[in-house]
Design a protein around this motif. Structure first.
Motif, PDB file in Angstrom:
ATOM      1  N   PRO A 210       0.790  -1.237   0.000  1.00  0.00           N
ATOM      2  CA  PRO A 210       0.000   0.000   0.000  1.00  0.00           C
ATOM      3  C   PRO A 210       0.822   1.287   0.000  1.00  0.00           C
ATOM      4  N   ASN A 211       1.957   1.304   0.692  1.00  0.00           N
ATOM      5  CA  ASN A 211       2.758   2.532   0.751  1.00  0.00           C
ATOM      6  C   ASN A 211       3.797   2.619  -0.356  1.00  0.00           C
ATOM      7  N   SER A 212       3.779   1.670  -1.284  1.00  0.00           N
ATOM      8  CA  SER A 212       4.804   1.641  -2.325  1.00  0.00           C
ATOM      9  C   SER A 212       4.665   2.801  -3.312  1.00  0.00           C
ATOM     10  N   THR A 213       3.446   3.261  -3.559  1.00  0.00           N
ATOM     11  CA  THR A 213       3.254   4.375  -4.490  1.00  0.00           C
ATOM     12  C   THR A 213       3.983   5.622  -4.017  1.00  0.00           C
ATOM     13  N   ASN A 214       3.885   5.938  -2.721  1.00  0.00           N
ATOM     14  CA  ASN A 214       4.592   7.099  -2.185  1.00  0.00           C
ATOM     15  C   ASN A 214       6.098   6.953  -2.339  1.00  0.00           C
ATOM     16  N   THR A 215       6.597   5.731  -2.133  1.00  0.00           N
ATOM     17  CA  THR A 215       8.027   5.483  -2.286  1.00  0.00           C
ATOM     18  C   THR A 215       8.470   5.783  -3.711  1.00  0.00           C
ATOM     19  N   VAL A 216       7.706   5.300  -4.691  1.00  0.00           N
ATOM     20  CA  VAL A 216       8.042   5.555  -6.098  1.00  0.00           C
ATOM     21  C   VAL A 216       7.972   7.051  -6.400  1.00  0.00           C
ATOM     22  N   MET A 217       6.939   7.731  -5.912  1.00  0.00           N
ATOM     23  CA  MET A 217       6.778   9.162  -6.168  1.00  0.00           C
ATOM     24  C   MET A 217       7.947   9.969  -5.641  1.00  0.00           C
ATOM     25  N   VAL A 218       8.418   9.627  -4.454  1.00  0.00           N
ATOM     26  CA  VAL A 218       9.544  10.351  -3.871  1.00  0.00           C
ATOM     27  C   VAL A 218      10.801  10.159  -4.713  1.00  0.00           C
ATOM     28  N   HIS A 219      11.039   8.929  -5.169  1.00  0.00           N
ATOM     29  CA  HIS A 219      12.214   8.674  -6.006  1.00  0.00           C
ATOM     30  C   HIS A 219      12.118   9.402  -7.348  1.00  0.00           C
ATOM     31  N   ILE A 220      10.940   9.409  -7.952  1.00  0.00           N
ATOM     32  CA  ILE A 220      10.746  10.134  -9.210  1.00  0.00           C
ATOM     33  C   ILE A 220      11.045  11.617  -8.998  1.00  0.00           C
ATOM     34  N   ARG A 221      10.556  12.163  -7.907  1.00  0.00           N
ATOM     35  CA  ARG A 221      10.794  13.575  -7.596  1.00  0.00           C
ATOM     36  C   ARG A 221      12.284  13.854  -7.449  1.00  0.00           C
ATOM     37  N   ASN A 222      13.007  12.945  -6.797  1.00  0.00           N
ATOM     38  CA  ASN A 222      14.448  13.135  -6.629  1.00  0.00           C
ATOM     39  C   ASN A 222      15.184  13.055  -7.961  1.00  0.00           C
ATOM     40  N   ILE A 223      14.761  12.133  -8.820  1.00  0.00           N
ATOM     41  CA  ILE A 223      15.383  12.015 -10.145  1.00  0.00           C
ATOM     42  C   ILE A 223      15.208  13.324 -10.910  1.00  0.00           C
ATOM     43  N   ARG A 224      13.991  13.837 -10.924  1.00  0.00           N
ATOM     44  CA  ARG A 224      13.729  15.088 -11.634  1.00  0.00           C
ATOM     45  C   ARG A 224      14.574  16.231 -11.079  1.00  0.00           C
ATOM     46  N   LYS A 225      14.678  16.298  -9.786  1.00  0.00           N
ATOM     47  CA  LYS A 225      15.466  17.362  -9.162  1.00  0.00           C
ATOM     48  C   LYS A 225      16.920  17.281  -9.609  1.00  0.00           C
ATOM     49  N   LYS A 226      17.479  16.066  -9.628  1.00  0.00           N
ATOM     50  CA  LYS A 226      18.877  15.904 -10.007  1.00  0.00           C
ATOM     51  C   LYS A 226      19.106  16.139 -11.502  1.00  0.00           C
ATOM     52  N   LEU A 227      18.078  15.868 -12.308  1.00  0.00           N
ATOM     53  CA  LEU A 227      18.193  16.109 -13.742  1.00  0.00           C
ATOM     54  C   LEU A 227      17.873  17.553 -14.108  1.00  0.00           C
ATOM     55  N   GLY A 228      17.444  18.350 -13.120  1.00  0.00           N
ATOM     56  CA  GLY A 228      17.044  19.715 -13.398  1.00  0.00           C
ATOM     57  C   GLY A 228      15.757  19.771 -14.193  1.00  0.00           C
ATOM     58  N   ASP A 229      14.844  18.853 -13.889  1.00  0.00           N
ATOM     59  CA  ASP A 229      13.618  18.675 -14.673  1.00  0.00           C
ATOM     60  C   ASP A 229      12.397  18.897 -13.789  1.00  0.00           C
ATOM     61  N   THR A 230      12.423  19.971 -12.981  1.00  0.00           N
ATOM     62  CA  THR A 230      11.398  20.164 -11.957  1.00  0.00           C
ATOM     63  C   THR A 230      10.305  21.143 -12.343  1.00  0.00           C
ATOM     64  N   GLY A 231      10.402  21.763 -13.506  1.00  0.00           N
ATOM     65  CA  GLY A 231       9.403  22.741 -13.911  1.00  0.00           C
ATOM     66  C   GLY A 231       8.099  22.095 -14.343  1.00  0.00           C
ATOM     67  N   PRO A 232       7.102  22.911 -14.703  1.00  0.00           N
ATOM     68  CA  PRO A 232       5.789  22.372 -15.119  1.00  0.00           C
ATOM     69  C   PRO A 232       5.857  21.610 -16.435  1.00  0.00           C
ATOM     70  N   ASN A 233       6.790  21.957 -17.300  1.00  0.00           N
ATOM     71  CA  ASN A 233       6.941  21.277 -18.581  1.00  0.00           C
ATOM     72  C   ASN A 233       8.145  20.337 -18.535  1.00  0.00           C
ATOM     73  N   ALA A 234       7.889  19.076 -18.227  1.00  0.00           N
ATOM     74  CA  ALA A 234       8.968  18.105 -18.072  1.00  0.00           C
ATOM     75  C   ALA A 234       9.722  17.913 -19.381  1.00  0.00           C
ATOM     76  N   LYS A 235      11.029  17.818 -19.279  1.00  0.00           N
ATOM     77  CA  LYS A 235      11.869  17.630 -20.459  1.00  0.00           C
ATOM     78  C   LYS A 235      12.220  16.162 -20.665  1.00  0.00           C
ATOM     79  N   TYR A 236      12.437  15.423 -19.568  1.00  0.00           N
ATOM     80  CA  TYR A 236      12.897  14.044 -19.670  1.00  0.00           C
ATOM     81  C   TYR A 236      11.861  13.031 -19.180  1.00  0.00           C
ATOM     82  N   LEU A 237      11.385  13.237 -17.963  1.00  0.00           N
ATOM     83  CA  LEU A 237      10.543  12.238 -17.303  1.00  0.00           C
ATOM     84  C   LEU A 237       9.140  12.813 -17.113  1.00  0.00           C
ATOM     85  N   HIS A 238       8.173  12.213 -17.769  1.00  0.00           N
ATOM     86  CA  HIS A 238       6.821  12.766 -17.800  1.00  0.00           C
ATOM     87  C   HIS A 238       5.866  11.998 -16.892  1.00  0.00           C
TER      88      HIS A 238
END
Length: 248
Positions: A210-238
């Protein structure tokens, strides 16, 4: 005080009896929890080293350790700091055990280099399955890197599948093992939408919870942050609303 389901039925025992041996370092400031974890893991034929806090965990860590289990709230040196220090020495998998459940705490744990996050109280089966999954993953050291690399490109981002590195313009982007595996899964299947459940079961190699979705969301957020892909218009990960995630 937290209680754990240490005694397992024969059916449960059969589910984890094939775990491979490994050496696990456990750091928790509660003596009772340390002992319960030690008994649980030694019964599953793991070798266990105990530490009373993060500072002792750092001191006891060496290259014979296959997995580190850290409580977050500990005196002298907390688990987040201990994880960062240990990760400065090696790319060993790290599992956090904690009573802290806020998303910000999860983010802090993953950003320090943690691979997985288990909240107290938890069952012995859930812990053993996560330990088994973490120990199955290939952690590649410097001596194992090969010169004949294979790469996957996402615009100006390059994934080197031999070195397990992600770079932009020749400069490495420091992803954790889990972050790299998520990005590799999506980059290797361009335009395919993966649900959080599919990502979790593919990357963690264990049953979705049940809590696995939050775990995935947090990791996706970290990936975007490290890739510099945090704006409203995603460049790499959608993020495909209501469906999942994809790389185009």
């Amino acid at each position: 005080m937290f209680f754990f389901d240490i005694l397992m039925s024969p059916e449960k025992e059969s589910e984890v009896e094939d775990v491979s041996n490994g050496k696990i370092l456990i750091a928790d400031d509660s003596k009772d929890i340390r002992e319960m974890l030690r008994i649980m893991l030694e019964d599953s034929e793991y070798e266990v080293t105990l530490a009373r806090d993060g500072l002792e965990a750092i001191e006891k860590y060496d290259d014979s350790i296959d997995l580190v289990i850290l409580d977050i709230m500990m005196p002298k040196c907390d688990g987040i700091t201990a994880c960062s220090k240990i990760r400065g020495k090696a790319d060993v998998p790290v599992l956090f055990l904690t009573a802290k459940t806020a998303e910000t705490d999860m983010i802090e744990g993953f950003e320090s280099g943690g691979d997985d996050y288990l909240t107290k109280p938890f069952s012995s089966m859930e812990l053993l399955l996560r330990v088994k999954a973490l120990l199955k993953r290939p952690y590649i050291g410097e001596h194992e890197k090969r010169e004949d690399s294979h790469t996957i490109s996402i615009q100006d981002i390059v994934l080197d599948t031999d070195l397990q590195q992600v770079t932009r313009d020749g400069k490495e982007i420091p992803l954790t093992e889990i972050e790299y595996r998520i990005l590799l899964l999506l980059a290797s299947n361009r335009n395919r939408i993966f649900t959080a459940k599919e990502i979790y079961e593919s990357v963690w190699e264990e049953a979705y919870m049940p809590n696995s979705t939050n775990t995935v969301m947090v990791h996706i957020r970290n990936i975007r942050k490290k890739l510099g892909d945090t704006g409203p218009n995603a460049k790499y990960l959608h993020n495909i609303w209501g469906r999942g995630y994809r790389v185009v």
